[in-house]
Design a protein around this motif. Structure first.
Motif, mmCIF file in Angstrom:
data_model
loop_
_atom_site.group_PDB
_atom_site.id
_atom_site.type_symbol
_atom_site.label_atom_id
_atom_site.label_comp_id
_atom_site.label_asym_id
_atom_site.label_seq_id
_atom_site.Cartn_x
_atom_site.Cartn_y
_atom_site.Cartn_z
ATOM 1 N N GLU A 1 35.832 56.443 84.227
ATOM 2 C CA GLU A 1 35.489 57.773 83.736
ATOM 3 C C GLU A 1 36.701 58.451 83.092
ATOM 4 O O GLU A 1 36.595 59.051 82.022
ATOM 5 C CB GLU A 1 34.934 58.632 84.872
ATOM 6 N N ARG A 2 37.860 58.366 83.742
ATOM 7 C CA ARG A 2 39.085 58.976 83.187
ATOM 8 C C ARG A 2 39.724 58.060 82.145
ATOM 9 O O ARG A 2 40.377 58.527 81.217
ATOM 10 C CB ARG A 2 40.071 59.290 84.306
ATOM 11 N N GLY A 3 39.564 56.744 82.349
ATOM 12 C CA GLY A 3 40.025 55.791 81.346
ATOM 13 C C GLY A 3 41.528 55.656 81.232
ATOM 14 O O GLY A 3 42.039 55.262 80.183
ATOM 15 N N ARG A 4 42.265 55.960 82.309
ATOM 16 C CA ARG A 4 43.725 55.840 82.249
ATOM 17 C C ARG A 4 44.282 55.571 83.652
ATOM 18 O O ARG A 4 43.820 56.154 84.634
ATOM 19 C CB ARG A 4 44.348 57.110 81.674
ATOM 20 N N LYS A 5 45.271 54.681 83.703
ATOM 21 C CA LYS A 5 45.973 54.439 84.959
ATOM 22 C C LYS A 5 46.926 55.585 85.225
ATOM 23 O O LYS A 5 47.696 55.985 84.327
ATOM 24 C CB LYS A 5 46.737 53.114 84.909
ATOM 25 N N GLU A 6 46.907 56.116 86.460
ATOM 26 C CA GLU A 6 47.679 57.315 86.771
ATOM 27 C C GLU A 6 48.414 57.150 88.102
ATOM 28 O O GLU A 6 47.935 56.440 88.996
ATOM 29 C CB GLU A 6 46.757 58.532 86.848
ATOM 30 N N PRO A 7 49.562 57.830 88.270
ATOM 31 C CA PRO A 7 50.295 57.766 89.550
ATOM 32 C C PRO A 7 49.657 58.683 90.584
ATOM 33 O O PRO A 7 49.083 59.720 90.248
ATOM 34 C CB PRO A 7 51.691 58.277 89.166
ATOM 35 N N LEU A 8 49.788 58.288 91.842
ATOM 36 C CA LEU A 8 49.278 59.096 92.946
ATOM 37 C C LEU A 8 50.391 59.595 93.857
ATOM 38 O O LEU A 8 50.115 60.286 94.838
ATOM 39 C CB LEU A 8 48.254 58.294 93.759
ATOM 40 N N MET B 1 56.272 57.322 92.373
ATOM 41 C CA MET B 1 55.776 56.376 91.377
ATOM 42 C C MET B 1 55.848 56.992 89.987
ATOM 43 O O MET B 1 56.219 56.333 89.010
ATOM 44 C CB MET B 1 54.340 55.978 91.696
ATOM 45 N N ALA B 2 55.495 58.267 89.875
ATOM 46 C CA ALA B 2 55.539 58.937 88.577
ATOM 47 C C ALA B 2 56.967 58.985 88.037
ATOM 48 O O ALA B 2 57.205 58.807 86.832
ATOM 49 C CB ALA B 2 54.978 60.353 88.706
ATOM 50 N N ALA B 3 57.943 59.216 88.938
ATOM 51 C CA ALA B 3 59.332 59.336 88.512
ATOM 52 C C ALA B 3 59.993 57.984 88.263
ATOM 53 O O ALA B 3 60.871 57.865 87.410
ATOM 54 C CB ALA B 3 60.128 60.119 89.560
ATOM 55 N N PHE C 1 54.845 51.860 81.159
ATOM 56 C CA PHE C 1 54.191 51.277 82.334
ATOM 57 C C PHE C 1 52.735 51.710 82.436
ATOM 58 O O PHE C 1 51.840 50.891 82.686
ATOM 59 C CB PHE C 1 54.958 51.687 83.601
ATOM 60 N N TRP C 2 52.468 52.990 82.228
ATOM 61 C CA TRP C 2 51.111 53.495 82.418
ATOM 62 C C TRP C 2 50.188 53.065 81.280
ATOM 63 O O TRP C 2 49.005 52.787 81.514
ATOM 64 C CB TRP C 2 51.142 55.020 82.566
#
Length: 344
Positions: free
Chosen positions: A61-68, A72-74, A80-81
């Protein structure tokens, strides 16, 4: 009929096996695909976990890999994403095709059907890497990889078709290389979140018992521990009773810690022979815990009841005293107390 691949089994796969050698860190990817998506239930979902902590998410539905997680985001490098999103788009196509292909083997005729895939690896205390791959359809085992034999294990005739194909295509022989690649990524993720992942919080252990129909059920609960690797065993005397023990999954809490439990049935007269043994990295040594039934005078319901009765008696005595004082004043017995102000 193959055993069910339920939520408890999936959670166990996201956590740690209780076997030897000890698991230091784990990486898991859980993928779920459905034939009939609906609001809130995407056609494809992929979640990444390190030591049972959700770190990444992709859904159709969102169509994108995301950090939780913030670390991980930093920590993730540029690109990578985007690359992760492309990989998951491909995985979605594969999962959809496999649902249709396997559905034909099982003669599905429409309706809601699901595919669950758990893959990843464990870093073990002896320096080795253990590969994990398990696939199920409609909550039941289909095929899994056995690291002990280095082969795929099929749950039924439909899965044996896949088993033979993966062997002939070389996918079975590729598993050790996939395990090493997985371990390299796991090491990177550990580096991103080292401060969080390598902390140690010991469990708060509570043992309880309940007797019913001549059977005593003993439960050993471990709360608030981190990392999510723990061993909970019941002992009778000095003997492990794993064959008689029922375990709960290693389940994440909202604060990043975990909880789990182990339960066993015993004869009431043998209660004192049973002990719960808990081993965790946050404990200096394994702990031994026993159920200590509360005496009737120490139980909360009895204490509350006694306190209420005592309060009623005190209130009654005060009331009688006030009545007597007022009666005495009316009778002119010479007692005329000074005015008082009641304070808390």
């Amino acid at each position: 009929m193959a055993p069910a691949l339920g939520l408890g089994a999936l959670l166990a796969l996201l956590g740690v096996s209780m076997g030897q050698p000890k698991v230091l860190h784990s990486l898991r990817y859980l993928q779920v695909a459905v034939t009939e998506p609906s609001p809130g239930i995407p056609q494809f979902l992929s979640m990444g976990y390190v030591d049972g902590i959700p770190i990444t998410r992709y859904d159709s539905e969102r169509g994108r890999k995301e950090p939780l997680t913030l670390w991980m985001a930093a920590g993730a490098k540029p690109g990578f994403w985007d690359r992760g999103t492309q990989i998951n788009e491909g995985n979605q196509l594969i999962a959809t095709a496999n649902l249709e292909r396997v559905g034909g083997r099982y003669n599905w005729s429409g309706g809601l059907h699901t595919r669950q895939r758990v893959c990843g690896c464990d870093l073990l205390s002896d320096g080795s890497v253990r590969r994990t791959l398990r696939i199920g359809y409609d909550g039941r085992d289909f095929i899994s990889f056995s690291p002990e034999t280095g082969t795929f294990v099929a749950a039924d005739g439909a899965a044996r078709i896949t088993q033979r194909k993966w062997k002939s295509d070389g996918y079975e022989a590729l598993q050790p290389d996939l395990a090493q690649s997985c371990a390299e990524w796991l090491q990177k993720y550990i580096g991103y979140g080292q401060e969080v992942l390598e902390r140690k919080e010991p469990p708060d252990v509570h043992v309880s018992g309940k007797e019913e129909h001549g059977i005593l059920t003993l439960s050993c609960h471990a709360y608030g521990f981190y990392p999510g690797m723990i061993r909970i065993n019941w002992l009778k005397g000095d003997e492990l009773r794993d064959q008689e023990t029922e375990w709960g999954g290693i389940v994440p809490n909202s604060n990043g810690t975990f909880h789990s439990w182990a339960r066993i049935e015993a004869l009431p007269g043998e209660r004192e022979q049973y002990r719960c043994r808990v081993e965790h990295a946050g404990m200096p040594e394994p702990g031994i815990f026993a159920w200590e039934p509360e005496s009737i005078w120490n139980s909360i319901p009895v204490l509350v009841t006694v306190s209420v009765i005592a309060a009623i008696i005190i209130i009654g005595l005060v009331g009688v005293g006030v009545w007597k004082l007022r009666s005495g004043k009316r009778e002119g017995n010479g007692y005329d107390p000074a005015p008082t102000r009641i304070t808390a």
